[in-house]
Design an enzyme around this catalytic site. Structure first.
Site, PDB file in Angstrom:
ATOM      1  N   ARG A 207       0.852  -1.200   0.000  1.00  0.00           N
ATOM      2  CA  ARG A 207       0.000   0.000   0.000  1.00  0.00           C
ATOM      3  C   ARG A 207       0.883   1.243   0.000  1.00  0.00           C
ATOM      4  O   ARG A 207       1.690   1.436   0.928  1.00  0.00           O
ATOM      5  CB  ARG A 207      -0.873   0.041   1.260  1.00  0.00           C
ATOM      6  CG  ARG A 207      -1.766  -1.167   1.467  1.00  0.00           C
ATOM      7  CD  ARG A 207      -3.075  -1.052   0.717  1.00  0.00           C
ATOM      8  NE  ARG A 207      -3.762  -2.334   0.684  1.00  0.00           N
ATOM      9  CZ  ARG A 207      -4.803  -2.669   1.448  1.00  0.00           C
ATOM     10  NH1 ARG A 207      -5.281  -1.801   2.312  1.00  0.00           N
ATOM     11  NH2 ARG A 207      -5.358  -3.857   1.339  1.00  0.00           N
TER      12      ARG A 207
ATOM     13  N   GLU B 223       0.651   4.085   1.017  1.00  0.00           N
ATOM     14  CA  GLU B 223       0.013   5.049   1.926  1.00  0.00           C
ATOM     15  C   GLU B 223       1.121   5.857   2.594  1.00  0.00           C
ATOM     16  O   GLU B 223       1.927   5.295   3.334  1.00  0.00           O
ATOM     17  CB  GLU B 223      -0.787   4.318   3.003  1.00  0.00           C
ATOM     18  CG  GLU B 223      -2.032   3.673   2.467  1.00  0.00           C
ATOM     19  CD  GLU B 223      -2.702   2.744   3.472  1.00  0.00           C
ATOM     20  OE1 GLU B 223      -3.920   2.863   3.665  1.00  0.00           O
ATOM     21  OE2 GLU B 223      -2.010   1.890   4.050  1.00  0.00           O
TER      22      GLU B 223
ATOM     23  N   ARG C 197      -0.135   1.843  13.087  1.00  0.00           N
ATOM     24  CA  ARG C 197      -0.758   0.599  12.613  1.00  0.00           C
ATOM     25  C   ARG C 197      -0.730   0.423  11.101  1.00  0.00           C
ATOM     26  O   ARG C 197      -1.315  -0.510  10.570  1.00  0.00           O
ATOM     27  CB  ARG C 197      -2.192   0.528  13.100  1.00  0.00           C
ATOM     28  CG  ARG C 197      -3.042   1.704  12.643  1.00  0.00           C
ATOM     29  CD  ARG C 197      -4.365   1.626  13.324  1.00  0.00           C
ATOM     30  NE  ARG C 197      -5.223   2.723  12.948  1.00  0.00           N
ATOM     31  CZ  ARG C 197      -6.524   2.670  13.005  1.00  0.00           C
ATOM     32  NH1 ARG C 197      -7.116   1.572  13.396  1.00  0.00           N
ATOM     33  NH2 ARG C 197      -7.248   3.702  12.674  1.00  0.00           N
ATOM     34  N   HIS C 198      -0.075   1.332  10.395  1.00  0.00           N
ATOM     35  CA  HIS C 198       0.022   1.204   8.942  1.00  0.00           C
ATOM     36  C   HIS C 198       1.466   0.978   8.519  1.00  0.00           C
ATOM     37  O   HIS C 198       2.385   1.565   9.058  1.00  0.00           O
ATOM     38  CB  HIS C 198      -0.489   2.471   8.248  1.00  0.00           C
ATOM     39  CG  HIS C 198      -1.975   2.608   8.277  1.00  0.00           C
ATOM     40  ND1 HIS C 198      -2.619   3.368   9.222  1.00  0.00           N
ATOM     41  CD2 HIS C 198      -2.935   2.067   7.495  1.00  0.00           C
ATOM     42  CE1 HIS C 198      -3.934   3.278   9.018  1.00  0.00           C
ATOM     43  NE2 HIS C 198      -4.148   2.497   7.984  1.00  0.00           N
TER      44      HIS C 198
ATOM     45  N   GLU D 169      -9.394  -1.743  13.583  1.00  0.00           N
ATOM     46  CA  GLU D 169      -9.908  -2.638  12.541  1.00  0.00           C
ATOM     47  C   GLU D 169      -8.870  -3.697  12.207  1.00  0.00           C
ATOM     48  O   GLU D 169      -7.715  -3.372  11.950  1.00  0.00           O
ATOM     49  CB  GLU D 169     -10.207  -1.810  11.278  1.00  0.00           C
ATOM     50  CG  GLU D 169     -10.703  -2.666  10.136  1.00  0.00           C
ATOM     51  CD  GLU D 169     -10.417  -2.052   8.766  1.00  0.00           C
ATOM     52  OE1 GLU D 169     -10.682  -0.858   8.575  1.00  0.00           O
ATOM     53  OE2 GLU D 169      -9.929  -2.790   7.903  1.00  0.00           O
TER      54      GLU D 169
ATOM     55  N   SER E  86     -11.604  -6.454   6.903  1.00  0.00           N
ATOM     56  CA  SER E  86     -12.786  -6.086   6.123  1.00  0.00           C
ATOM     57  C   SER E  86     -13.233  -7.341   5.402  1.00  0.00           C
ATOM     58  O   SER E  86     -12.387  -8.097   4.921  1.00  0.00           O
ATOM     59  CB  SER E  86     -12.459  -5.036   5.064  1.00  0.00           C
ATOM     60  OG  SER E  86     -12.217  -3.819   5.677  1.00  0.00           O
TER      61      SER E  86
ATOM     62  N   ARG F  35      -0.959  -6.638  12.043  1.00  0.00           N
ATOM     63  CA  ARG F  35      -1.805  -5.813  12.901  1.00  0.00           C
ATOM     64  C   ARG F  35      -2.424  -6.655  14.013  1.00  0.00           C
ATOM     65  O   ARG F  35      -2.568  -6.218  15.146  1.00  0.00           O
ATOM     66  CB  ARG F  35      -2.893  -5.129  12.066  1.00  0.00           C
ATOM     67  CG  ARG F  35      -3.464  -3.968  12.818  1.00  0.00           C
ATOM     68  CD  ARG F  35      -4.493  -3.236  12.030  1.00  0.00           C
ATOM     69  NE  ARG F  35      -3.928  -2.286  11.085  1.00  0.00           N
ATOM     70  CZ  ARG F  35      -4.689  -1.524  10.310  1.00  0.00           C
ATOM     71  NH1 ARG F  35      -5.997  -1.626  10.357  1.00  0.00           N
ATOM     72  NH2 ARG F  35      -4.124  -0.666   9.487  1.00  0.00           N
TER      73      ARG F  35
HETATM   74  P1  ATP Z   1      -7.280   0.852   7.356  1.00  0.00           P
HETATM   75  O1  ATP Z   1      -8.661   1.449   7.338  1.00  0.00           O
HETATM   76  O2  ATP Z   1      -6.810   0.485   8.730  1.00  0.00           O
HETATM   77  O3  ATP Z   1      -6.277   1.641   6.573  1.00  0.00           O
HETATM   78  P2  ATP Z   1      -8.123  -0.761   5.144  1.00  0.00           P
HETATM   79  O4  ATP Z   1      -9.572  -0.488   5.234  1.00  0.00           O
HETATM   80  O5  ATP Z   1      -7.302  -0.122   4.081  1.00  0.00           O
HETATM   81  O6  ATP Z   1      -7.417  -0.541   6.588  1.00  0.00           O
HETATM   82  P3  ATP Z   1      -8.357  -3.396   4.047  1.00  0.00           P
HETATM   83  O7  ATP Z   1      -7.955  -2.968   2.700  1.00  0.00           O
HETATM   84  O8  ATP Z   1      -9.756  -3.763   4.284  1.00  0.00           O
HETATM   85  O9  ATP Z   1      -7.895  -2.331   5.115  1.00  0.00           O
HETATM   86  O10 ATP Z   1      -7.366  -4.564   4.497  1.00  0.00           O
HETATM   87  C1  ATP Z   1      -7.749  -5.652   5.334  1.00  0.00           C
HETATM   88  C2  ATP Z   1      -6.906  -5.707   6.589  1.00  0.00           C
HETATM   89  O11 ATP Z   1      -5.516  -5.622   6.277  1.00  0.00           O
HETATM   90  C3  ATP Z   1      -7.116  -4.549   7.565  1.00  0.00           C
HETATM   91  O12 ATP Z   1      -8.218  -4.772   8.366  1.00  0.00           O
HETATM   92  C4  ATP Z   1      -5.834  -4.588   8.354  1.00  0.00           C
HETATM   93  O13 ATP Z   1      -5.830  -5.619   9.299  1.00  0.00           O
HETATM   94  C5  ATP Z   1      -4.812  -4.915   7.293  1.00  0.00           C
HETATM   95  N1  ATP Z   1      -4.211  -3.692   6.739  1.00  0.00           N
HETATM   96  C6  ATP Z   1      -4.714  -2.892   5.787  1.00  0.00           C
HETATM   97  N2  ATP Z   1      -3.895  -1.885   5.495  1.00  0.00           N
HETATM   98  C7  ATP Z   1      -2.821  -2.047   6.277  1.00  0.00           C
HETATM   99  C8  ATP Z   1      -1.599  -1.344   6.427  1.00  0.00           C
HETATM  100  N3  ATP Z   1      -1.320  -0.273   5.691  1.00  0.00           N
HETATM  101  N4  ATP Z   1      -0.712  -1.795   7.342  1.00  0.00           N
HETATM  102  C9  ATP Z   1      -0.967  -2.899   8.087  1.00  0.00           C
HETATM  103  N5  ATP Z   1      -2.099  -3.612   7.971  1.00  0.00           N
HETATM  104  C10 ATP Z   1      -3.012  -3.208   7.090  1.00  0.00           C
END
Ligand code: ATP
Length: 428
Positions: A205, A207, A213-214, A353, A356, A403
């Site tokens: 990602r 981001e 947590r990211h 979270e 999803s 996470r």
């Molecule tokens: P967030 O809202 O926390 O950024 P997201 O909605 O982008 O997460 P999803 O794309 O639904 O997350 O990804 C499923 C799962 O993967 C998340 O619930 C989380 O546990 C994990 N996850 C997502 N993005 C990240 C990240 N950048 N770093 C660590 N774990 C992540």
């Protein structure tokens, strides 16, 4: 002679042990080495008067070196280290170490620079083993439930779900992208006739955020399965999966987790509480005076997640809570909708979270319409094809492994990951 693990040493039996020297203490008559392998530590006691050769060989060797001793383990009431000590007759230095650049209380960024040394601590070894154990428990559950493990490509030709947080890479004379999730390929597997699949693999990602947590690369435990009646089936399966993972961790590591991290491993009971987003908003306003900012309406933000956990604990005494009925504008186009409501959920644990999930839209025409609505059709043309030639109803979810473990042990993501990747961190 074959190596014996420290934990398996038998009293007075000629054996060979090897591992890292975690401490070396040179006193007037004795040299003491604390040697550690993957099963534990033991004090190696070298009597200077009777072991001149070993003492000479040990000269200049410092903690951090990898050493091997032959000799016997004996019981001794004077030794703190489990009442056992090792009396060597032979010594071999397998790898001599320089002085460690890591100070005792180094900050997390310095620790990451020398992560391989940082990870040698008992606490960090436990952390990695707990993660491995949790994944093992979930994998076992998947195999038991007749899931097939798949391996989907991480190099992809089109910036999939949303172009903005995708890493672009040079791919010969064209562009490729790093997969944000195996979502499309898990679904392709179901269109290929596999009914139940899972994958444990990296997601990328782009981001540019520095939260606790990211990370830009994380490991996702992804599930997808067919012939479901609704997303309720998906939530049910996730409950069992998490219970399987946590049960395994509790059996093996609960005491050590308490000792090193001061955290309880609580295996949740079924069913986990479930609440619609609108009802959650109402509860949070009523109980804590919290009102979701206009920008986040239809979704959750970090504060909502924290309060949802508080609510779940207060109302149900449960650490987990499923939140459903998000706004379609905030959810992916491939979530099935019923009366315009996405048939999906987020799972919150300890205020964050972790998942999803959803029932996916498997009907080509409906899927294409939802895709058009979000203006993504061109990018995901290849994906839409998966649904043109027959595909069973299905759903799935993804758990962020890093996470999850971070929340289990009360750490930040940087501390928890084997090697963290962030906007400013690509080494080592
Ligand atoms: P967030 O809202 O926390 O950024 P997201 O909605 O982008 O997460 P999803 O794309 O639904 O997350 O990804 C499923 C799962 O993967 C998340 O619930 C989380 O546990 C994990 N996850 C997502 N993005 C990240 C990240 N950048 N770093 C660590 N774990 C992540």
């Amino acid at each position: 002679m074959k190596r014996t693990l420290i934990n398996n040493l038998k009293e007075n039996e000629e054996s060979k042990i090897s591992g890292f020297a975690t401490k070396i203490r040179d006193t007037k008559y004795m040299i003491f080495v604390i040697l550690r392998d993957r099963t534990g530590s033991i004090q190696v006691s070298i009597d200077k008067a009777n072991n001149e050769e070993i003492c000479n060989q040990l000269n200049g060797i410092i903690a951090g070196s990898v050493l091997e001793f032959e000799g016997k383990m004996v019981l001794s009431e004077y030794v703190k280290q489990g009442g056992k000590e090792f009396l060597p007759t032979k010594f071999n230095c397998l790898s001599s170490a320089d002085a460690s650049p890591l100070e005792e209380n180094a900050n997390i960024d310095t620790r990451m620079d020398y992560r391989w040394i940082d990870l040698r601590s008992d606490k960090n070894q436990l952390m990695l083993n707990v993660q491995s154990c949790f994944v093992e428990g979930m994998r076992e559950h998947c195999y038991k439930e007749n899931f097939t493990e798949i391996h989907t490509p991480k190099l992809i030709g089109a910036a999939s779900e949303s172009g903005s947080d995708v890493f672009e890479v040079k791919y010969f004379d064209r562009k490729a992208y790093l997969a944000q999730s195996p979502q499309f390929y898990k679904q392709m597997a179901l269109a290929s006739g596999l009914e139940r699949v899972f994958e444990v693999a990296p997601c990328f990602r782009a981001e540019n955020s520095n939260t606790n947590r990211h990370t830009t690369e994380f490991t996702s435990f992804d599930i997808e399965f067919a012939y479901i009646d609704s997303y309720e089936d998906v939530m049910d399966f996730e409950e069992d999966l998490i219970i399987a993972g946590l049960t395994k961790v509790k059996e093996k590591y609960a005491d050590q987790i308490k000792e090193y991290f001061d955290k309880e491993v609580i295996v949740p009971t079924k069913p986990f509480p479930r609440i619609k987003l609108q009802d959650l908003y109402k509860e949070l306003e009523k109980r804590y005076g919290y009102k979701i900012p206009e920008f986040d309406v239809g979704d959750m933000n970090a504060e909502t997640e924290g309060l949802a956990y508080k609510y779940a604990m207060e109302e149900y005494g449960h650490e987990f809570i499923f939140v459903t009925d998000f706004s379609k504008t905030k959810r992916a186009f491939y979530h099935m909708r019923k009366d315009e409501i996405p048939q999906g959920f987020d799972l919150i644990w300890r205020g964050t979270e972790i998942t999803s999930g959803a029932q996916r839209e498997h009907r080509y025409d409906v899927l294409k319409k939802q895709c058009d609505e979000k203006g993504l059709t061109k990018d995901v043309e290849f994906y839409l094809q998966f649904f043109k030639y027959g595909c069973p109803p299905h759903g799935g979810f993804a758990i962020g492994v890093d996470r999850f473990n971070m929340l289990l042990l009360g750490l930040s993501i940087k501390e928890e990951m084997f090697l963290f990747r962030g906007p400013n961190r690509l080494e080592p």
